[in-house]
Motif scaffolding. Structure first.
Motif, PDB file in Angstrom:
ATOM      1  N   LYS A   1     -15.045 -49.791 -31.444  1.00 22.26           N
ATOM      2  CA  LYS A   1     -14.254 -50.338 -32.549  1.00 22.26           C
ATOM      3  C   LYS A   1     -14.142 -49.346 -33.688  1.00 22.26           C
ATOM      4  CE  LYS A   1     -18.252 -52.898 -34.383  1.00 22.26           C
ATOM      5  NZ  LYS A   1     -18.789 -54.243 -34.650  1.00 22.26           N
ATOM      6  N   HIS A   2     -14.945 -48.281 -33.640  1.00 20.19           N
ATOM      7  CA  HIS A   2     -14.848 -47.207 -34.630  1.00 20.19           C
ATOM      8  C   HIS A   2     -13.941 -46.117 -34.069  1.00 20.19           C
ATOM      9  CE1 HIS A   2     -18.081 -49.152 -36.806  1.00 20.19           C
ATOM     10  NE2 HIS A   2     -18.831 -49.126 -35.713  1.00 20.19           N
ATOM     11  N   ASN A   3     -12.797 -45.931 -34.690  1.00 22.68           N
ATOM     12  CA  ASN A   3     -11.791 -45.039 -34.128  1.00 22.68           C
ATOM     13  C   ASN A   3     -12.283 -43.607 -33.969  1.00 22.68           C
ATOM     14  OD1 ASN A   3      -9.979 -47.134 -33.931  1.00 22.68           O
ATOM     15  ND2 ASN A   3      -8.785 -46.568 -35.745  1.00 22.68           N
ATOM     16  N   GLU A   4     -13.158 -43.174 -34.866  1.00 21.67           N
ATOM     17  CA  GLU A   4     -13.627 -41.794 -34.759  1.00 21.67           C
ATOM     18  C   GLU A   4     -14.461 -41.597 -33.492  1.00 21.67           C
ATOM     19  OE1 GLU A   4     -16.608 -44.038 -37.378  1.00 21.67           O
ATOM     20  OE2 GLU A   4     -14.425 -43.918 -37.114  1.00 21.67           O
ATOM     21  N   LYS A   5     -15.186 -42.642 -33.072  1.00 19.80           N
ATOM     22  CA  LYS A   5     -15.957 -42.551 -31.834  1.00 19.80           C
ATOM     23  C   LYS A   5     -15.032 -42.569 -30.616  1.00 19.80           C
ATOM     24  CE  LYS A   5     -20.247 -44.557 -33.624  1.00 19.80           C
ATOM     25  NZ  LYS A   5     -21.269 -45.621 -33.456  1.00 19.80           N
ATOM     26  N   THR A   6     -14.018 -43.406 -30.675  1.00 20.40           N
ATOM     27  CA  THR A   6     -13.043 -43.424 -29.586  1.00 20.40           C
ATOM     28  C   THR A   6     -12.320 -42.092 -29.494  1.00 20.40           C
ATOM     29  OG1 THR A   6     -12.725 -45.818 -29.777  1.00 20.40           O
ATOM     30  CG2 THR A   6     -10.975 -44.566 -28.682  1.00 20.40           C
ATOM     31  N   GLN A   7     -11.979 -41.503 -30.642  1.00 19.34           N
ATOM     32  CA  GLN A   7     -11.283 -40.221 -30.632  1.00 19.34           C
ATOM     33  C   GLN A   7     -12.142 -39.133 -29.994  1.00 19.34           C
ATOM     34  OE1 GLN A   7      -7.994 -39.556 -31.753  1.00 19.34           O
ATOM     35  NE2 GLN A   7      -8.484 -37.739 -30.545  1.00 19.34           N
TER      36      GLN A   7
ATOM     37  N   SER B   1      -9.651 -35.743 -22.356  1.00 19.61           N
ATOM     38  CA  SER B   1      -8.479 -34.872 -22.303  1.00 19.61           C
ATOM     39  C   SER B   1      -8.855 -33.474 -21.834  1.00 19.61           C
ATOM     40  CB  SER B   1      -7.829 -34.810 -23.684  1.00 19.61           C
ATOM     41  OG  SER B   1      -6.718 -33.936 -23.669  1.00 19.61           O
ATOM     42  N   ASP B   2     -10.001 -32.983 -22.293  1.00 22.20           N
ATOM     43  CA  ASP B   2     -10.451 -31.664 -21.854  1.00 22.20           C
ATOM     44  C   ASP B   2     -10.771 -31.674 -20.359  1.00 22.20           C
ATOM     45  OD1 ASP B   2     -11.534 -28.876 -22.444  1.00 22.20           O
ATOM     46  OD2 ASP B   2     -13.341 -29.846 -21.666  1.00 22.20           O
ATOM     47  N   LEU B   3     -11.405 -32.749 -19.889  1.00 25.41           N
ATOM     48  CA  LEU B   3     -11.707 -32.849 -18.474  1.00 25.41           C
ATOM     49  C   LEU B   3     -10.420 -32.909 -17.659  1.00 25.41           C
ATOM     50  CD1 LEU B   3     -14.452 -34.959 -16.850  1.00 25.41           C
ATOM     51  CD2 LEU B   3     -12.130 -35.200 -16.013  1.00 25.41           C
ATOM     52  N   GLN B   4      -9.451 -33.708 -18.108  1.00 27.18           N
ATOM     53  CA  GLN B   4      -8.147 -33.768 -17.438  1.00 27.18           C
ATOM     54  C   GLN B   4      -7.509 -32.383 -17.348  1.00 27.18           C
ATOM     55  OE1 GLN B   4      -5.658 -36.644 -19.548  1.00 27.18           O
ATOM     56  NE2 GLN B   4      -5.418 -37.771 -17.636  1.00 27.18           N
TER      57      GLN B   4
ATOM     58  N   PHE C   1      -5.655 -47.897 -29.342  1.00 28.65           N
ATOM     59  CA  PHE C   1      -5.854 -46.652 -30.086  1.00 28.65           C
ATOM     60  C   PHE C   1      -6.126 -45.499 -29.125  1.00 28.65           C
ATOM     61  CE2 PHE C   1      -8.714 -43.515 -31.962  1.00 28.65           C
ATOM     62  CZ  PHE C   1      -8.018 -43.149 -33.108  1.00 28.65           C
ATOM     63  N   PHE C   2      -6.946 -45.761 -28.117  1.00 21.29           N
ATOM     64  CA  PHE C   2      -7.234 -44.726 -27.114  1.00 21.29           C
ATOM     65  C   PHE C   2      -5.949 -44.244 -26.455  1.00 21.29           C
ATOM     66  CE2 PHE C   2      -7.576 -43.858 -22.577  1.00 21.29           C
ATOM     67  CZ  PHE C   2      -8.430 -42.757 -22.575  1.00 21.29           C
ATOM     68  N   TRP C   3      -5.099 -45.170 -26.029  1.00 17.84           N
ATOM     69  CA  TRP C   3      -3.870 -44.787 -25.326  1.00 17.84           C
ATOM     70  C   TRP C   3      -2.943 -43.976 -26.230  1.00 17.84           C
ATOM     71  CZ3 TRP C   3      -2.443 -44.310 -20.537  1.00 17.84           C
ATOM     72  CH2 TRP C   3      -1.095 -44.169 -20.234  1.00 17.84           C
ATOM     73  N   ASP C   4      -2.790 -44.428 -27.463  1.00 12.03           N
ATOM     74  CA  ASP C   4      -1.941 -43.681 -28.405  1.00 12.03           C
ATOM     75  C   ASP C   4      -2.475 -42.273 -28.620  1.00 12.03           C
ATOM     76  OD1 ASP C   4      -0.025 -45.598 -28.838  1.00 12.03           O
ATOM     77  OD2 ASP C   4      -0.982 -46.432 -30.626  1.00 12.03           O
ATOM     78  N   SER C   5      -3.781 -42.146 -28.780  1.00  8.91           N
ATOM     79  CA  SER C   5      -4.375 -40.830 -29.038  1.00  8.91           C
ATOM     80  C   SER C   5      -4.282 -39.930 -27.809  1.00  8.91           C
ATOM     81  CB  SER C   5      -5.843 -40.987 -29.457  1.00  8.91           C
ATOM     82  OG  SER C   5      -5.948 -41.737 -30.642  1.00  8.91           O
ATOM     83  N   LEU C   6      -4.483 -40.512 -26.631  1.00  7.31           N
ATOM     84  CA  LEU C   6      -4.412 -39.715 -25.410  1.00  7.31           C
ATOM     85  C   LEU C   6      -3.020 -39.140 -25.207  1.00  7.31           C
ATOM     86  CD1 LEU C   6      -5.900 -38.759 -22.831  1.00  7.31           C
ATOM     87  CD2 LEU C   6      -5.087 -40.864 -21.713  1.00  7.31           C
ATOM     88  N   HIS C   7      -2.004 -39.882 -25.577  1.00  9.11           N
ATOM     89  CA  HIS C   7      -0.628 -39.426 -25.341  1.00  9.11           C
ATOM     90  C   HIS C   7      -0.182 -38.345 -26.309  1.00  9.11           C
ATOM     91  CE1 HIS C   7       1.700 -41.471 -22.110  1.00  9.11           C
ATOM     92  NE2 HIS C   7       0.494 -41.981 -21.960  1.00  9.11           N
ATOM     93  N   LYS C   8      -1.000 -38.035 -27.267  1.00 17.14           N
ATOM     94  CA  LYS C   8      -0.702 -36.873 -28.103  1.00 17.14           C
ATOM     95  C   LYS C   8      -0.988 -35.575 -27.358  1.00 17.14           C
ATOM     96  CE  LYS C   8      -1.634 -39.434 -32.366  1.00 17.14           C
ATOM     97  NZ  LYS C   8      -2.532 -39.596 -33.546  1.00 17.14           N
ATOM     98  N   HIS C   9      -1.756 -35.683 -26.263  1.00 19.36           N
ATOM     99  CA  HIS C   9      -2.039 -34.531 -25.408  1.00 19.36           C
ATOM    100  C   HIS C   9      -1.018 -34.530 -24.273  1.00 19.36           C
ATOM    101  CE1 HIS C   9      -6.048 -33.797 -27.249  1.00 19.36           C
ATOM    102  NE2 HIS C   9      -6.059 -35.120 -27.380  1.00 19.36           N
TER     103      HIS C   9
ATOM    104  N   GLN D   1      -5.374 -28.516  -9.905  1.00 19.12           N
ATOM    105  CA  GLN D   1      -4.196 -29.394  -9.741  1.00 19.12           C
ATOM    106  C   GLN D   1      -4.610 -30.785  -9.258  1.00 19.12           C
ATOM    107  OE1 GLN D   1      -3.839 -25.932  -8.255  1.00 19.12           O
ATOM    108  NE2 GLN D   1      -3.570 -25.745 -10.483  1.00 19.12           N
ATOM    109  N   ILE D   2      -5.728 -31.252  -9.802  1.00 19.24           N
ATOM    110  CA  ILE D   2      -6.213 -32.602  -9.525  1.00 19.24           C
ATOM    111  C   ILE D   2      -5.860 -33.496 -10.714  1.00 19.24           C
ATOM    112  CG2 ILE D   2      -8.281 -34.025  -9.271  1.00 19.24           C
ATOM    113  CD1 ILE D   2      -9.578 -31.737  -7.764  1.00 19.24           C
ATOM    114  N   ARG D   3      -5.282 -34.637 -10.418  1.00 16.58           N
ATOM    115  CA  ARG D   3      -4.949 -35.613 -11.456  1.00 16.58           C
ATOM    116  C   ARG D   3      -6.044 -36.673 -11.539  1.00 16.58           C
ATOM    117  NH1 ARG D   3       1.469 -36.839 -10.186  1.00 16.58           N
ATOM    118  NH2 ARG D   3       2.062 -34.697  -9.686  1.00 16.58           N
ATOM    119  N   VAL D   4      -6.497 -36.964 -12.740  1.00 11.59           N
ATOM    120  CA  VAL D   4      -7.420 -38.079 -12.935  1.00 11.59           C
ATOM    121  C   VAL D   4      -6.836 -39.004 -13.999  1.00 11.59           C
ATOM    122  CG1 VAL D   4      -9.500 -36.867 -12.204  1.00 11.59           C
ATOM    123  CG2 VAL D   4      -8.792 -36.749 -14.596  1.00 11.59           C
ATOM    124  N   MET D   5      -7.024 -40.284 -13.799  1.00  8.74           N
ATOM    125  CA  MET D   5      -6.451 -41.303 -14.671  1.00  8.74           C
ATOM    126  C   MET D   5      -7.540 -42.014 -15.472  1.00  8.74           C
ATOM    127  SD  MET D   5      -3.203 -41.168 -14.322  1.00  8.74           S
ATOM    128  CE  MET D   5      -2.310 -39.994 -13.298  1.00  8.74           C
ATOM    129  N   PRO D   6      -7.175 -42.528 -16.645  1.00 10.27           N
ATOM    130  CA  PRO D   6      -8.156 -43.226 -17.482  1.00 10.27           C
ATOM    131  C   PRO D   6      -8.272 -44.712 -17.144  1.00 10.27           C
ATOM    132  CG  PRO D   6      -6.081 -43.015 -18.666  1.00 10.27           C
ATOM    133  CD  PRO D   6      -5.883 -42.336 -17.336  1.00 10.27           C
TER     134      PRO D   6
END
Length: 441
Positions: A171-177, A184-187, A228-236, A195-200
């Motif tokens: 619930k704390h956005n900074e922890k989710t970020q 994102s780094d692992l992806q 919030f996680f989905w929105d932040s992930l899509h910035k990558h 060339q391996i795809r992994v999904m969240p």
């Protein structure tokens, strides 16, 4: 999804090879000996017996399939993450579990979870747990190097899997970020190097009491944190489309007290609310119905389906620790029959079946839907998977699931009880619920 490549040869010394990927080159026709997997004198002692012969003691392979499912095509995912989180398991054993999961050649694997990466604090249970669950981050370089040295067939086998990681949001956005950045780094590394795809995958809570224990979030907080996680992930930016796999935990309630106080309908309505919230948010997501402590009855699931539209969902079922395994197999079979009457099954399974450390229950077996049990149903029915179309392929997969199970870190006593329960189920024996419990005193 492309079909998994089958029949890749393996070397005789594969058990001593520490590569993640070379050991995936496993023969589907030949097995090494496994010794002393059960207690001395027990019904499943197999001193000089190969797992392929051993598995025949459990299932009559000569019998023709008898059970008919309406929607006969199903897909299966192995959840390594659930297996590891409650097990007393070392890194070498986790690597073996990953290897054996790929060798099974099923459709998907939940490889692990994403937690903060910090120095371990000895004696701090949260720190020790997070360190254990960050196993794939520790193995990443080794995995990529092993992958790059593998044959094209093995590389294609791994790439064709549906691979996922669970991200525990906050619930704390900074922890989710922080978790967004780690995932994102692992992806990025898995894509750029292999060339391996992994999904969240993420979790929302239909049972808020369980949500507070597991993540200190209620229903609305879990929805907001995942959005919030989905929105932040899509910035990558990614060169492939992404799907969010949404665990809905406690779909019919996790604890007896809550089920008695609020009724199953309360949790089913919360499940419907979560699904509607993500539909309104316009997220490409797949709902995963999580019966977190295995308490759901057939009547509970019928009520759940009356309130929710179960089309396109995945089932993450757990065994009920208050029933004997033999009797619980029948409970789960009835639930699978129900859902196959509505849609194609997409199931999450475990090789030795871990579970949630916060689900309560008794000292009994409350793990994930046990893979050997599901594959035994496959053998006895018209069910097929994209990878397992023929009776011979089903037999082979069942043999390998037994082989993988016998190599897991649970006790020989528990292995014996679980295998005994499986045989009793298929020979029509029903046992009292205080028997056939792997952890009974």
């Amino acid at each position: 999804m492309k079909l998994i490549t089958k029949g890749i040869p393996r070397s005789q010394n594969h058990l001593n090879h520490r590569s993640f990927t070379q050991s995936i080159e496993a023969s589907k026709l030949r097995y090494v000996h496994s010794r002393n997997v059960a207690n001395d004198g027990g019904p499943f002692r197999i001193d000089d017996c190969t797992p392929i012969d051993f598995s025949r003691r459990l299932i009559d392979f000569s019998a023709s399939p008898t059970t008919q499912f309406k929607h006969h095509i199903t897909q299966t995912l192995v959840s390594i993450r659930d297996e590891v989180q409650t097990a007393q398991i070392q890194d070498a054993q986790i690597k073996d579990l990953i290897r054996n999961s790929f060798k099974l050649g099923l459709g998907g694997i939940e490889l692990g979870s994403i937690n903060p990466i910090r120095p371990i604090k000895t004696g701090n249970k949260v720190s020790e747990f997070q360190h254990k669950m960050n196993y794939f981050s520790r193995y990443l370089n080794e995995f990529c190097q092993s992958f790059q040295q593998s044959s094209k067939d093995v590389q294609d086998t791994i790439r064709n899997h549906d691979l996922r990681f669970l991200i525990m949001t906050s619930k704390h956005n900074e922890k989710t970020q922080e978790r967004v950045d780690i995932f994102s780094d692992l992806q990025t590394q898995l894509w750029d190097r292999c060339q391996i795809r992994v999904m969240p995958a993420v979790v929302a809570y239909a049972d808020e009491n369980y949500g507070q224990k597991n993540s200190k979030m209620n229903l609305n907080e879990s929805i907001e944190s995942n959005q919030f996680f989905w929105d932040s992930l899509h910035k990558h930016q990614r060169p492939f489309e992404q799907t969010l796999y949404l665990y809905i935990s406690g779909i019919v309630g996790v604890y007896h007290e809550g089920r008695q106080q609020y009724g199953v309908e309360f949790y089913a309505e919360n499940t419907a609310k979560i699904i509607q919230s993500f539909s309104d948010f316009n997220v490409p997501f797949v709902p995963i119905f999580g019966d977190t402590c295995g308490l759901g009855t057939l009547a509970d699931f019928k009520l759940l389906n009356d309130i929710c539209n179960p089309k396109g969902i995945e089932l993450h079922l757990h065994h009920n620790p208050e029933l004997s395994l033999t009797n619980d197999f029948q409970r789960i079979f009835d639930i699978l029959k129900l859902y196959s009457s509505l849609d194609h099954l997409h199931l999450h399974c475990g090789i030795f079946s871990g579970g949630s450390p916060f689900s309560g229950g008794t000292n009994g077996f409350g793990g994930n839907l046990w893979l050997p049990f599901f594959l035994s149903i496959l053998l006895k029915s018209n069910l097929v998977t994209p990878e397992l179309q023929t009776l011979e392929q089903k037999r082979l997969a069942f043999n390998q699931s037994i082989d993988a199970f016998l190599k897991t870190p649970i006790s020989n006593q528990q292995k014996e009880v679980m295998l005994d329960a499986l045989k009793n189920y298929h020979t029509g024996k029903s046992l009292p619920n205080n028997l056939c419990n792997p952890n009974s005193k």
